[in-house]
Scaffold this active site. Structure first.
Site, PDB file in Angstrom:
ATOM      1  CB  THR A 164      -0.710   0.005   1.344  1.00 15.46           C
ATOM      2  OG1 THR A 164      -0.023   0.252   2.272  1.00 15.46           O
ATOM      3  CG2 THR A 164      -1.822  -1.111   1.275  1.00 15.46           C
ATOM      4  CB  SER A 286      17.879  -0.273 -25.783  1.00 18.33           C
ATOM      5  OG  SER A 286      18.597   0.924 -26.201  1.00 18.33           O
ATOM      6  CE  LYS A 292      16.470  -0.478 -20.546  1.00 18.66           C
ATOM      7  NZ  LYS A 292      16.316   0.732 -21.245  1.00 18.66           N
ATOM      8  CD  GLU A 299       7.590   0.813 -21.129  1.00 18.91           C
ATOM      9  OE1 GLU A 299       7.903   1.394 -22.136  1.00 18.91           O
ATOM     10  OE2 GLU A 299       8.408   0.254 -20.391  1.00 18.91           O
TER      11      GLU A 299
END
Ligand code: ARG
Length: 496
Positions: A164, A286, A292, A299
């Protein structure tokens, strides 16, 4: 001497009273064919049904109706096969289909629009298209929920920190987290089916604004086109796009849920968390940094949610200033729902596939569990010894501070160290009245509260399994969620 009648040049469906053709630049702004051609099948379906209604009203003969029916089947095939040639004059799908029909059967085609307007025609087509699309989206949602439930069942023994405020809160089952999104999706699907009810009300037969003056049997039309009900006010019908707004809001809310789901997974996918890894086929690299492995699938879903919210706000803004009944502003509805549907369909599809193939690192999840997350359990230990919860909470707070000051995890505090935390139990309180002041005397004693038995609480599995009430994170309660979702899923039947 009679006055010369001006030469009429406008060839549009509505061109009779126009002396000049529209400016080509205005034509480009006005035309919607490039967008609404997507509803060609629905437009034909609506027109065939309308021709049958005209026939029942004796406005078309059986033979004429047959001609229209056959010709429209040919038009449909032309669209299906990519052979339909859009004419420069075709303003929208309604005019394009009618123009082609005239080319095929001549004057009979000119009777088809009797009593009908593009105002009731366009809402009919839009509703038919949206109904079909809602059914396809329902299928996607159902499948997404099925994947969530299946993965929850497979990995039910994996524990991880529950958060939380993005702070470690209490240990939970990974499945409990997964299923939290299944419940969002279930409610989304239920809400979508509610939206469908209002989409599935027949507009056709409302004409341009005032209704239909011919004996058109709207109940017959509703049955022909699979609508559950008939709209009951023609002015409302031609100007109403609440079903569009509802769909856009629904899309916004359900994509917000998907976006939050993706956000969690993006965080869990970071090297710092390392709880999960996405399959290569849903990740990208990338062009510069060879190491990467980016969670672009998530996204993109998160990003496209912004576009969907924008579509909803945009259309509501279009609606807010429109006077009653049909106004051309409403033509914006199609592009908005097509775009929203296309994005959302893809979003659900990819979310489902990425979820089905992601790898969960059970050790990272386990190693992320720290004993401070059992501080609540420590308080419950004291509650079970009869100390009121508020005091228990305070005493454990002292233990947390002690562990912090000693630089050790909570579970590493020794029993003698814990025994220094004492409970001030008040057993006598005397109030003495001194002139105007009250003197309160309290008698009490300090007792030790932690004993050797505290060691029993440092077990994450036991901790999780104490949450047995419905909706909790224990094995039993999570299994109950799985069973209840499966039971609900079995009752649904949607096609791709
Ligand atoms: N293309 C129009 C639309 O989608 C059809 C309705 C046109 N009606 C009219 N009265 N101009 O809204």
């Amino acid at each position: 001497m009679t006055e010369a009648v001006p030469q009429k040049t406008c060839q549009k469906l509505w061109g009779g009273r126009f002396a000049e053709d529209v400016d080509p630049d205005f034509h480009n702004l006005n035309k919607s064919i490039d967008i609404d051609k997507r509803m060609y099948a629905e437009d034909i379906q609506g027109s065939i049904a309308y021709a049958r209604a005209l026939c029942r009203a004796k406005l078309l003969s059986l033979e004429e109706t047959q001609k229209i029916d056959t010709a429209f089947k040919q038009v449909l095939a032309e669209w299906d096969n990519g052979e339909f040639i859009i004419n420069h004059e075709d303003e929208d799908i309604h005019s394009a289909n009618e123009r082609r029909l005239s080319e095929l059967i001549g004057d009979v085609a000119k009777k088809l629009h009797t009593g009908r307007s593009r105002n009731d025609q366009t809402v009919t087509d839009t509703k038919l298209w949206l109904r079909k699309s809602i059914d396809k989206l329902s299928f996607r949602l159902k499948t997404f929920i099925e994947v969530l439930v299946t993965r929850a069942e497979q990995d039910i023994d994996i524990l991880m920190p529950g958060y939380t405020h993005m702070q470690r809160a209490q240990p939970v089952r990974w499945s409990h987290w997964l299923l939290s999104y299944a419940w969002y999706a279930k409610e989304d699907l239920e809400r979508l089916l509610e939206v469908r009810k209002r989409v599935n009300i027949l507009p056709l037969g409302s004409g341009a604004i005032a209704g239909n003056p011919f004996p058109i049997d709207r109940s017959f039309l509703a049955i022909e086109l699979g609508f559950d009900k008939i709209t009951e006010n023609s002015m409302h019908t031609v100007g109403d796009r609440d079903f569009v707004a509802e769909f856009l809001f629904w899309s916004s809310l359900s994509s917000v849920h998907l976006s939050r789901f993706c956000e969690d997974l993006i965080i869990y996918n970071t090297q710092e968390f390392n709880f999960i890894q996405f399959a290569d086929k849903y990740s990208t690299g990338s062009s510069l940094m060879p190491q990467k492995h980016n969670p672009d699938c998530m996204e993109l879903i998160r990003g496209k949610t912004g576009t969907i919210l924008g579509k909803c706000v945009g259309f509501m803004t279009t609606l807010k200033g429109i006077p009653s009944t049909y106004n051309k502003d409403l033509q914006e509805d199609k592009e908005t729902i097509f775009h929203t549907y296309d994005i959302l369909y893809q979003m659900y599809h990819i979310a489902e596939k990425a979820l089905a193939t992601l790898k969960i690192n059970r050790n990272s999840c386990k190693n992320a569990l720290t004993s401070d997350m059992l501080a609540t359990d420590m308080a419950y230990y004291l509650v079970r010894k009869g100390i009121p919860f508020r005091q228990s909470h305070h005493l454990v707070g002292e233990a947390v501070a002690l562990a912090e000051s000693k630089g050790v995890p909570l579970s590493e505090l020794t029993v003698p160290q814990l025994k220094t935390i004492r409970y001030n139990q008040v057993f006598l309180e005397i109030k003495v009245l001194l002139r105007k002041n009250i003197l309160i005397l309290k008698y009490g004693y300090f007792s030790e509260v932690f004993e050797e038995s505290i060691s029993s609480i440092w077990d994450f599995n036991l901790s999780v399994d104490q949450y047995t009430t419905v909706g909790g994170t224990s094995f039993k309660a999570v299994q109950q969620q799985i069973n209840s979702l499966r039971f609900w899923l079995r009752k649904l039947s949607f096609k791709k």
